[in-house]
Write a protein that holds these residues in place. Structure first.
Motif, PDB file in Angstrom:
ATOM      1  N   LYS A  70       0.816  -1.224   0.000  1.00 60.94           N
ATOM      2  CA  LYS A  70       0.000   0.000   0.000  1.00 60.94           C
ATOM      3  C   LYS A  70       0.849   1.273   0.000  1.00 60.94           C
ATOM      4  O   LYS A  70       0.392   2.331  -0.401  1.00 60.94           O
ATOM      5  N   VAL A  71       2.098   1.167   0.498  1.00 54.41           N
ATOM      6  CA  VAL A  71       2.918   2.378   0.632  1.00 54.41           C
ATOM      7  C   VAL A  71       4.144   2.386  -0.290  1.00 54.41           C
ATOM      8  O   VAL A  71       5.056   3.191  -0.127  1.00 54.41           O
ATOM      9  N   ALA A  72       4.160   1.487  -1.279  1.00 52.82           N
ATOM     10  CA  ALA A  72       5.216   1.469  -2.302  1.00 52.82           C
ATOM     11  C   ALA A  72       6.623   1.355  -1.720  1.00 52.82           C
ATOM     12  O   ALA A  72       7.567   1.990  -2.205  1.00 52.82           O
ATOM     13  N   THR A  73       6.767   0.528  -0.694  1.00 47.96           N
ATOM     14  CA  THR A  73       8.062   0.374  -0.008  1.00 47.96           C
ATOM     15  C   THR A  73       9.190  -0.002  -0.974  1.00 47.96           C
ATOM     16  O   THR A  73      10.316   0.487  -0.858  1.00 47.96           O
ATOM     17  N   TYR A  74       8.862  -0.881  -1.924  1.00 48.44           N
ATOM     18  CA  TYR A  74       9.897  -1.379  -2.831  1.00 48.44           C
ATOM     19  C   TYR A  74      10.491  -0.262  -3.699  1.00 48.44           C
ATOM     20  O   TYR A  74      11.616  -0.368  -4.177  1.00 48.44           O
ATOM     21  N   SER A  75       9.746   0.852  -3.849  1.00 45.10           N
ATOM     22  CA  SER A  75      10.198   1.907  -4.765  1.00 45.10           C
ATOM     23  C   SER A  75      11.527   2.519  -4.341  1.00 45.10           C
ATOM     24  O   SER A  75      12.254   3.052  -5.170  1.00 45.10           O
ATOM     25  N   TYR A  76      11.823   2.475  -3.043  1.00 47.40           N
ATOM     26  CA  TYR A  76      13.113   3.040  -2.606  1.00 47.40           C
ATOM     27  C   TYR A  76      13.956   2.013  -1.849  1.00 47.40           C
ATOM     28  O   TYR A  76      14.921   2.371  -1.168  1.00 47.40           O
ATOM     29  N   SER A  77      13.575   0.741  -1.984  1.00 56.90           N
ATOM     30  CA  SER A  77      14.344  -0.304  -1.307  1.00 56.90           C
ATOM     31  C   SER A  77      15.702  -0.498  -1.994  1.00 56.90           C
ATOM     32  O   SER A  77      15.830  -0.323  -3.205  1.00 56.90           O
ATOM     33  N   GLU A  78      16.691  -0.865  -1.197  1.00 55.28           N
ATOM     34  CA  GLU A  78      18.039  -1.030  -1.753  1.00 55.28           C
ATOM     35  C   GLU A  78      18.113  -2.123  -2.812  1.00 55.28           C
ATOM     36  O   GLU A  78      18.981  -2.095  -3.682  1.00 55.28           O
ATOM     37  N   ASN A  79      17.206  -3.102  -2.708  1.00 50.93           N
ATOM     38  CA  ASN A  79      17.249  -4.225  -3.654  1.00 50.93           C
ATOM     39  C   ASN A  79      16.488  -3.952  -4.939  1.00 50.93           C
ATOM     40  O   ASN A  79      16.391  -4.816  -5.800  1.00 50.93           O
ATOM     41  N   ASN A  80      15.922  -2.759  -5.048  1.00 52.04           N
ATOM     42  CA  ASN A  80      15.079  -2.446  -6.198  1.00 52.04           C
ATOM     43  C   ASN A  80      15.861  -2.587  -7.520  1.00 52.04           C
ATOM     44  O   ASN A  80      16.868  -1.913  -7.735  1.00 52.04           O
ATOM     45  N   PHE A  81      15.358  -3.444  -8.420  1.00 58.81           N
ATOM     46  CA  PHE A  81      16.081  -3.684  -9.674  1.00 58.81           C
ATOM     47  C   PHE A  81      16.114  -2.443 -10.563  1.00 58.81           C
ATOM     48  O   PHE A  81      17.031  -2.260 -11.369  1.00 58.81           O
ATOM     49  N   GLU A 125       0.079  12.815   2.468  1.00 59.07           N
ATOM     50  CA  GLU A 125       0.876  11.693   2.982  1.00 59.07           C
ATOM     51  C   GLU A 125       1.624  10.971   1.863  1.00 59.07           C
ATOM     52  O   GLU A 125       2.521  10.177   2.113  1.00 59.07           O
ATOM     53  N   THR A 126       1.244  11.248   0.629  1.00 55.11           N
ATOM     54  CA  THR A 126       1.961  10.647  -0.506  1.00 55.11           C
ATOM     55  C   THR A 126       3.308  11.341  -0.736  1.00 55.11           C
ATOM     56  O   THR A 126       4.280  10.716  -1.176  1.00 55.11           O
ATOM     57  N   LEU A 127       3.376  12.637  -0.403  1.00 50.85           N
ATOM     58  CA  LEU A 127       4.568  13.425  -0.771  1.00 50.85           C
ATOM     59  C   LEU A 127       5.880  12.869  -0.213  1.00 50.85           C
ATOM     60  O   LEU A 127       6.869  12.763  -0.956  1.00 50.85           O
ATOM     61  N   PRO A 128       5.952  12.488   1.094  1.00 54.23           N
ATOM     62  CA  PRO A 128       7.230  11.946   1.581  1.00 54.23           C
ATOM     63  C   PRO A 128       7.635  10.652   0.886  1.00 54.23           C
ATOM     64  O   PRO A 128       8.833  10.384   0.716  1.00 54.23           O
ATOM     65  N   ILE A 129       6.647   9.863   0.457  1.00 56.88           N
ATOM     66  CA  ILE A 129       6.971   8.616  -0.259  1.00 56.88           C
ATOM     67  C   ILE A 129       7.603   8.959  -1.618  1.00 56.88           C
ATOM     68  O   ILE A 129       8.622   8.396  -2.010  1.00 56.88           O
ATOM     69  N   LEU A 130       6.993   9.924  -2.311  1.00 59.73           N
ATOM     70  CA  LEU A 130       7.535  10.344  -3.616  1.00 59.73           C
ATOM     71  C   LEU A 130       8.945  10.902  -3.454  1.00 59.73           C
ATOM     72  O   LEU A 130       9.840  10.654  -4.280  1.00 59.73           O
ATOM     73  N   ALA A 131       9.145  11.658  -2.368  1.00 60.04           N
ATOM     74  CA  ALA A 131      10.464  12.272  -2.147  1.00 60.04           C
ATOM     75  C   ALA A 131      11.520  11.206  -1.879  1.00 60.04           C
ATOM     76  O   ALA A 131      12.637  11.286  -2.409  1.00 60.04           O
ATOM     77  N   LYS A 132      11.166  10.172  -1.113  1.00 58.86           N
ATOM     78  CA  LYS A 132      12.134   9.086  -0.856  1.00 58.86           C
ATOM     79  C   LYS A 132      12.517   8.392  -2.158  1.00 58.86           C
ATOM     80  O   LYS A 132      13.670   8.046  -2.400  1.00 58.86           O
TER      81      LYS A 132
END
Ligand code: PBG
Length: 306
Positions: A70-81, A125-132
């Motif tokens: 729901k919060v797109a965690t993978y978008s800034y994860s270190e393992n992201n391809f 609440e979306t903005l900090p996710i986009l910024a990360k």
């Protein structure tokens, strides 16, 4: 000699789709000659594009469902391809301009560009996710961040986060006037990113409005955008023209998947001449006032001149 408008390959950005894996090349039925590439093959594809003069690319990731939340965690994860791919592409081809996509939808289990709660998109609440996401991409070496989500205030928020993290040279191409359009259909097939429920009308723009595009543009300029985009292109030439008349930033236009698909479909049937329709399309987008065009036609257009 008297032609007012000329399309140059230098002003085209070629959108490419990437998937995780090795030796993968999956065709996309509604987008002929476009593929989901794994990085190894994508590098070869980019090299062949560079040879015919294309020097700017935008990359979109197709993410497996089990990595979405729901919060797109993978978008800034270190393992992201996708982040790994950006690193590798830029280290192999430092001379190209590489643009990213910043939005939650490729990574969101809800398939929306913003955070969904009780069926509503929660803008702030979306903005900090986009910024990360943007900071992670800048860290990977991206040249231009492309926020495609249409949340209010995200350009300023992302600019601040980039600057605070030392990425003062990373540019922002804002999807300034992105309309809630039927012409994104093939792209959503390509990425499997269609909304799971509802539509995108609470954040993307109403096709009936053009003054609203001017308001959006004014905010983006104040918040620090480097380039303003109108999307789609063909049904919105008037909006491209108005933004170009009213603002002194470079204007770009996204000649989207549905615009590409319909020209292909009609020419497959023998109803349109493919090359002529492509050149006329790109020329009219430029004539309207876009100096930069994101287009799936980039490779075919570049091949015409080679
Ligand atoms: C979503 C995104 C979309 C496109 C680019 N980024 C689709 C959407 O808003 O649903 C569309 C591109 C195209 O149709 O070619 N963040």
């Amino acid at each position: 000699m008297i032609a007012e408008t000329n399309v140059s390959v230098n002003q085209l950005i070629y959108p490419l789709f990437i998937v995780d894996g090795f030796n993968v090349k999956i065709s996309i039925e509604s987008m002929p000659n476009c593929y989901r590439w794994s990085l190894d093959l994508l590098l070869i594809e980019i090299e062949s594009c560079i040879k015919i003069g294309i020097n700017s690319f935008v990359i979109f990731p197709a993410v497996e469902d089990h990595l979405k939340d729901k919060v797109a965690t993978y978008s800034y994860s270190e393992n992201n391809f996708y982040l790994k791919a950006i690193r590798e592409i830029k280290s192999k081809f430092p001379e190209i301009t590489l643009m990213s996509d910043v939005a939650m939808d490729p990574y969101s289990s809800d398939g929306h560009d913003g955070l969904v709660r009780n069926g509503e998109i929660i803008n702030d609440e979306t903005l900090p996710i986009l910024a990360k996401m943007a900071v992670a991409q800048a860290d990977a070496g991206i040249d231009i961040i492309g926020p495609s989500d249409m949340m209010d205030g995200r350009i300023g928020f992302i600019r601040n986060s980039l600057d605070n993290n030392g990425f003062i040279d990373t540019s922002l191409m804002s999807y300034t006037a992105k309309y809630a359009s039927a012409f994104y259909g093939p792209f959503r097939d390509a990425l499997d990113s269609a909304p799971k429920s509802g539509d995108k009308k609470t954040y993307q723009m109403d096709p009936r409005n053009s003054k609203e595009a001017l308001r959006e543009a004014e905010l983006d300029v104040i918040e620090g955008a480097d380039i303003l985009m109108v999307k789609p292109a063909m049904c919105y030439l008037d909006v491209i023209n108005q933004l170009n008349q009213s603002f002194d930033l470079p204007i770009s236009a996204y000649n989207v998947s549905g615009e590409y698909a319909m020209i292909h479909a009609a020419s497959q049937k023998g109803w349109l001449d493919y090359e002529k329709s492509m050149v006329e399309t790109l020329t009219s987008i430029k004539r309207a006032g876009a100096s930069i065009i994101l287009t799936y036609f980039a490779k075919d257009f570049a091949s015409l001149n080679n």
